[in-house]
Every structure is written in C-alpha cells, then in structure tokens.
Scaffold this motif. Structure first.
Motif, PDB file in Angstrom:
ATOM      1  N   ASN A 297       0.834  -1.199   0.000  1.00 36.64           N
ATOM      2  CA  ASN A 297       0.000   0.000   0.000  1.00 36.64           C
ATOM      3  C   ASN A 297       0.870   1.251   0.000  1.00 36.64           C
ATOM      4  OD1 ASN A 297      -2.635  -0.934  -0.188  1.00 36.64           O
ATOM      5  ND2 ASN A 297      -2.746  -1.409   2.001  1.00 36.64           N
TER       6      ASN A 297
ATOM      7  N   GLU B  53       1.376   3.810  -3.216  1.00 31.21           N
ATOM      8  CA  GLU B  53       1.067   5.237  -3.098  1.00 31.21           C
ATOM      9  C   GLU B  53       2.207   6.090  -3.642  1.00 31.21           C
ATOM     10  OE1 GLU B  53      -0.805   6.643   0.421  1.00 31.21           O
ATOM     11  OE2 GLU B  53       0.057   8.658   0.199  1.00 31.21           O
TER      12      GLU B  53
ATOM     13  N   LYS C 288       1.838   8.312  -7.040  1.00 31.23           N
ATOM     14  CA  LYS C 288       1.645   9.742  -6.749  1.00 31.23           C
ATOM     15  C   LYS C 288       3.001  10.412  -6.565  1.00 31.23           C
ATOM     16  CE  LYS C 288      -2.671   8.920  -4.310  1.00 31.23           C
ATOM     17  NZ  LYS C 288      -3.138   8.689  -2.939  1.00 31.23           N
TER      18      LYS C 288
END
Lengths: 534, 194
Positions: free
Chosen positions: A364, A368, A372
């Motif tokens: 996770n 991310e 991003k």
C-alpha cells in the motif's frame, strides 16, 4: 521381514527411501513441488535418531555442493530441489558428473509441468542428459521409495551422481508404500584417488573420458533395470513408450490391460535394445512423457523423417503442459469421456495475500509512492508471495523472473537511467540469490531502492525457516550499504504515513537504499500461537 | 468397489482433513487408495482441489479422469461447479451452501445455488450451521465428510475409527465433537437422498 504399508506422498516416499537406504545428509532449498522431501526428513523420528543432517541450505547451489562434500567423505547424500532450482545448482551439478561421487549422491529434481507454482516448465531429464548422468523417473510412490535404494547402489557402483526426477503430480500424491529393511549408513571413507575432486583441466579431461565411457554401462544398467519393463501385447499396430507417471495414465485407459506392446520407461539413458525391440515389432510408436518430448525427439532424430513416431511433436498430445488421463486417451484414439463444461457463472479465483499479511501494508505504501509523485517508478519484484502484487488490487509489480533478479534488474534499469528503480525481494530470496546483486549495487553506488520484505520465513512454500532471520541488517551493512540508508519499518496500517515518508526520503537519496519492512508471516505466526496454546 | 472423489474448496479451508478421514478409512478397510493434492501458490486463497481415488483394484492414475468422478465434494458452492468436467453422468454433487467470498467478482450466491440445483443428483447443505448445531463450530469439514460417507462403500465404523485415529492425540472431547459433526452430515444426506 515385510513391514506394513505407509501412506506417503511421492516426496515423502523419496525421503523415507533415502533414510532407509542409509543416507547421512539431506540438503535442499524449499521449492514447490520438492519442499516436502526435506520437511519429511525434518519431522522424521527415524532421521533424528539416526542423526541424519536435514537442514535447509541458502540455495540449491550450496545444497548441491554440501551434498558433494558429504559424498567426498564416503557418505550417502540426497539433495532435492524444484526444476528451476536445478538451474541455480547447474554449475556443481554438471561438474559433479566429472568429479563423480564417492559416497552415493541422489539429486532429486521435481518438475512442475503446467507451471502450477513455477515460472517455467523445463524438463530436468534434459539437464541430467546434458551432464551425462543416469536418471530414475518413478511411475508411482512405491517406485519413488525403491529408487532411493537403487539410486544409491548405481551411484556407488559407478561412482557417479544420479538424478531422481519426479513431477508435481507424484510429488503431491499419496499411496501405500511397503518399506524395506533399513540399511546402515556408510562409514567415513575418503576418496582413494586424491585428485578425483580436483577439476584442473588435465585431471578433468581424463575424468570426462571416464564419464563418457560410462555411458554404455549406464545404458546396460537401464536394459536390465527392474523399473524398465517390456510388456508384450497382441495388437502390434502400435507400440507405446510410457515414461514415469505417464504409464499410469496409459493403464487408466486400459482397465483390462493394454492390447499394445508397452515399454514402461523409468530409468535412463533409454535402453536401446528394448526400444529397438518395440520399434521392430510394431507399426508405429506413441511416446507418452510428462514434460518436454525428450524421448520422442531422440527417437525421431535431427532429420525428423520417422513418421512412425507420435507424441507431443506430432499433435497426438499437447506440446506443453502436464499430461492427464484424458490427453492420453485422445492420443490413444479413444473417444472423449467428459462431464459437463464448467458453467460460465464460475469466476476465477487466483491466489491472494492472506488477510493480515504484512506485504499488503508494505505494498500500500509502495503503491502510493509510485502512483503519486513518482509515476516513472518501476518495481522489479522477485519469487515469493509478494509476487502476488502483480495481480489486482495492487498491480504494482513490473517483473518476476528468477530468484534474486529484482535487485539486479533494478540496478540494470538504474544504469539505463530509470528513476526511481525499486526492487522488492523477500528475506529468504534475498539470502538465496540477492546478496551478490546487492554487492553489485554497492560497488557502483547504483541509484536503487531495495525493499527486503522480512517476514522471517520462506512463506510461499509453507513457512520454512529463513536464513535471513535476525541477520538482515548485518548482512546489508557487511555488504557495504550505508547504515543510515538501511531503514527498518513495521508494515502496519497505522504506520502507513511513516512508510510513505521513508520511501520518499530514500528515493531522493542518490545511492543504494535498503528498506526492510519487518513483520512475521501471518501463517507462521498463527502456527506458533496454535502450538503455544495446546 | 470404486469411489472417485473430487474434493473442492479454497486454499485455507482445510479440504485435506476430509481427504485424510476418508482416505484413512479406506486404508483400514483394506482398499487401494491414491490421493493427490495441491501445494504451493494456490494455497494462498486460490481454488484448490484434491483427487481421492478408492478402489478394491489397483489404482493407476493419481488424477481422477474427466467424466469419471462419482462425487464432487465441495466445501464452497461455486467451487463445486468448477469441476463439473470431472463428474460422471451418475455422479453426485455434495456441497456446502456457504460462499467463501475473497474475490471482488464473486457471482450472485443465489444464482450459484440455482445452477447446482439444475443437476439431477445434488445435496446442498449449510454445513457451517450444522457444525455449530452439533456443538463443533470448526467441524464444517467433518459435516461434509459425513454427508459424503453415505455414498462411499466403506463401513461407518471404519469412518468413525479414522476420525478417532486422526484426532485421538487432541483428546477424547475433540474426537467426540468431530464424530458428532460427521453424524449430523450423514443424517442430513440420508434424508436428502431418501
């Protein structure tokens, strides 16, 4: 004295066979479908009482070399691995043909046709032939057991390692096995020829000639092997060569006996005289073999003019994938028997991370970051549970090739200018084949971020101990990674923001970073808690 | 006598405990047996199956041939349907009705049950609930084994003896509650089969 039958999987039968045939050491690295050989030896009370070595090695190469060292001392050794593990061990494996053995060596290669749990479906018989070594290929659990005895006898008779080749289906299938009288372990006996294991060119050339000269003797052994059987039949329109497990699929389709002459082939090199007899007496030959068409190809020869040989190369059987009774039935020219097709409503159910797995939290955070702000980032992964992040919902993994390739592919990509170049590797895989790649990175100060997901286990294969446990930081430091760029994080949901921050910091550092998300495998933890509670 | 069974479920549901009970019973009844199972990647929540073959004659193939299974015994309804190509024309589907949903595209549970009900010989049972009612909340697999036992020509005492053999070291209470779950499954199947 006949003992009662034991219910054993093929893997277990091999381990019990080796124990009863006087083995002194098991060596292995976990890999489906070979893992249960070592696990059985580790749980065996007999093996414990007999003080047999039975611990995991760092990888298949170190396992093979340790087995060779035990053989050097005159003791019997068994080294087991999955087919791709044999590639890792190929250097000592092929050269062991030239050194030969002192105490008997059996190399078990467990192939995985149809890639149930593998990256390819190579046929280990071909690697054994390449190394000019004899091969045993059991048709059933009893033969798997018996071949441990026969394998060591042959190995010591000709001072040569032998291969015992199985496939997934036999490895993981149980049947009753009758045990034999146990044979004592060998006493220590060093090589008579002090140069036997010294492969300097002058010595190796001589020994290689011996190995080549032995081929005729190995073939002679195959001619008279009890595992190779010529079973006559009245219908000579076809002769069938059934290798190993394929013999079962043949007989399954002829419950009242096969009308055609059959050569059940379970020991190689192939017995030329028996094959010749079959070819002479029948109009065409059908070859049934699980894996690649090794026997079929050698029968057809380079010019491929022999139209009488049928099998995987002529479309009677699928060119790839595991055999089964239906495929063999079709090759025999019989009508299909099949139930109804699977209804369309049935959805695929791919494997996934366990609920509560630390890899989920680590990914996770990784996802991310690379979706991003660092969208050019690529994640080179490795072999283990964490490869599952290639599938939804993560789909964040860009590669999975072979043990250790994550680190070195990330390095190569960084060399090519890719930024950020990330690698994800498990703790056990890192110890198997990642350390040398990390050293490559350190020497050039490659701009990579390496995640070593430390779950204190070799998890995918069932939670075996990992060589890395308690040593990862020291190993990285020892290899020259700067201490401030070895970052330990605890992959929990509540630590998500911290992990994201650490990853970004290390991406921004121009050099080798190692991030170690550390949390025990939920499966091994569960097992331990259960044990403690009982 | 011959009994070819496809055991179906999801990695982690423990279908191998069913295989162990029936297989052990077959051995103690002096029958031939082969049982193949799935290890490795699929055990991580993927679809798993085990082929269990029992016969009074030698068993050759470790795999049940297509169209030859006397029974699909599934601990999960969708998984029961996955193996229809293996089921013989006279074969039975015996399945737990409780879905194990670990994928986002799991189909409508009612539609799954309706699909199973189209087959002429089936027993659909809430084995989770029956295990609880029998006082053994973790006994779903034994309920399923009990239902299956009705269709396998092995004496009941051999089946229950196998449970005792396999769970004996965990104590008499565990044996008792597993046998209770087993009997509940068998009784239910008895009523359904008529």
């Amino acid at each position: 004295m006949a003992k009662e039958k034991m219910m054993l999987m093929g893997d277990e039968a091999i381990a019990q066979g080796a124990i009863d045939a006087g083995v002194s050491g098991f060596y292995a690295y976990p890999g489906t479908p070979s893992t249960e050989i070592m696990e059985y030896a580790q749980h065996s009370k007999d093996a414990a009482a007999l003080n047999i070595h039975r611990q995991w090695s760092a990888n298949e190469k170190t396992a093979m070399e340790s087995a060779l060292g035990m053989s050097y001392c005159g003791k019997r050794a068994l080294v087991s691995m999955k087919h791709v593990g044999l590639n890792v061990a190929a250097d000592p494996f092929v050269n062991s043909g030239v050194t030969g053995a002192n105490g008997g060596i059996i190399v078990v290669a467990a192939d995985d046709p149809s890639m149930h749990s593998s990256q390819n479906e190579q046929d280990s018989r071909i690697l054994a032939r390449f190394a000019l070594l004899p091969i045993f290929e059991p048709a059933n659990q009893q033969e798997a057991y018996d071949m441990a005895f026969a394998g060591y006898e042959l190995s010591e008779k000709y001072k040569t390692p032998v291969m015992l080749r199985i496939t997934t289906r036999l490895a993981h299938s149980r049947a009753g096995v009758a045990l034999k009288e146990r044979r004592a372990q060998n006493g220590a006996k060093l090589p008579e020829n002090k140069r036997q294991f010294v492969l300097l060119p002058g010595i190796a050339r001589k020994q290689y000639k011996t190995l080549v000269a032995n081929q005729a003797k190995f073939e002679e052994e195959s001619e008279k092997s009890p595992f190779n059987r010529y079973i006559d039949g009245t219908d000579k329109s076809r002769g069938i060569i059934a290798c190993g497990l394929a013999y079962n699929y043949l007989m399954e389709n002829y419950p009242d006996g096969c009308p055609h002459p059959v050569l059940k082939l379970c020991q190689y090199p192939a017995p030329k005289k028996l094959v010749e007899k079959l070819v002479k007496e029948t109009k065409e030959i059908l070859v049934l073999e699980d894996g690649q068409p090794m026997v079929e190809e050698s029968l057809r020869g380079l010019l491929d003019r022999d139209v009488r040989v049928k099998g995987r190369l002529t479309g009677e059987l699928p060119r790839d994938g595991e055999l089964n009774p239906l495929f063999v039935r079709r090759a025999l020219g019989m009508a299909d028997i099949c139930g109804e097709p699977t209804p369309a409503i049935v959805a695929g159910r791919p494997p996934a991370f366990c609920v509560g797995c630390g890899h989920i939290d680590a990914y996770n955070a990784i996802k991310e970051v690379v979706t991003k702000g660092y969208e050019d980032g690529h994640v080179f992964a490795d072999i283990g549970c964490y490869t599952l992040a290639a599938l939804p919902p993560f789909e964040v993994v860009n590669s999975c090739v072979d043990m250790g390739a994550s680190i070195t592919m990330a390095k190569g990509a960084a060399d090519a200018g890719l930024f950020p170049a990330c690698a994800v590797i498990g703790d056990s895989t890192f110890c198997h084949s990642g350390m040398t790649g990390l050293l490559d990175c350190v020497v050039e100060n490659a701009n990579v971020v390496i995640f070593i997901l430390d779950n204190s286990a070799t998890a995918m294969t069932g939670g075996q101990d990992s060589h890395a446990t308690g040593r990862l930081q020291e190993i990285c430091k020892g290899l020259g990674v700067k201490e401030e760029h070895i970052r330990i994080v605890n992959p929990l949901k509540k630590n998500h923001e911290e992990m994201v921050r650490v990853i970004k910091e290390e991406i921004e550092y121009k050099g080798v970073s190692v991030i170690i998300p550390t949390r025990e495998c939920i499966q091994t933890l569960g097992k331990k808690n259960k044990k403690g509670g009982e | 006598m011959k009994s070819d069974i496809i055991l179906a479920g999801v990695g982690g549901q423990g279908i191998l405990s069913i295989a162990a009970v029936i297989g052990q019973a077959a051995i103690s009844a002096g029958l031939h047996m082969k049982q193949s199972e799935v290890h490795g990647m699929s055990q991580r929540g993927g679809d798993v199956q085990s082929h269990l073959r029992i016969s009074d004659k030698e068993v050759f193939s470790d795999l049940v041939p297509h169209g030859a299974a006397d029974m699909i015994l599934s601990v999960e309804p969708m998984e029961a349907l996955r193996y229809l190509p293996w089921l013989s024309k006279q074969g039975w589907i015996i399945t737990n009705s409780q879905p194990f949903v670990n994928i986002p595209n799991y189909p409508d549970a009612q539609a799954i049950i309706a699909e199973i009900e189209k087959k002429p010989r089936h027993i659909i049972m809430n084995a989770d609930e029956m295990a609880k009612a029998a006082g053994n909340s973790r006994g779903m697999n034994m309920v399923m084994a009990g239902a299956a036992s009705l269709f396998i020509d092995i004496p009941l005492e051999k089946m229950e003896g196998a449970i005792e053999f396999l769970f004996g070291r965990k104590g008499p209470e565990i044996v008792k509650s597993n046998i209770a779950a087993f009997r509940a499954g068998r009784e239910f199947a008895q009523k359904k089969r008529g």
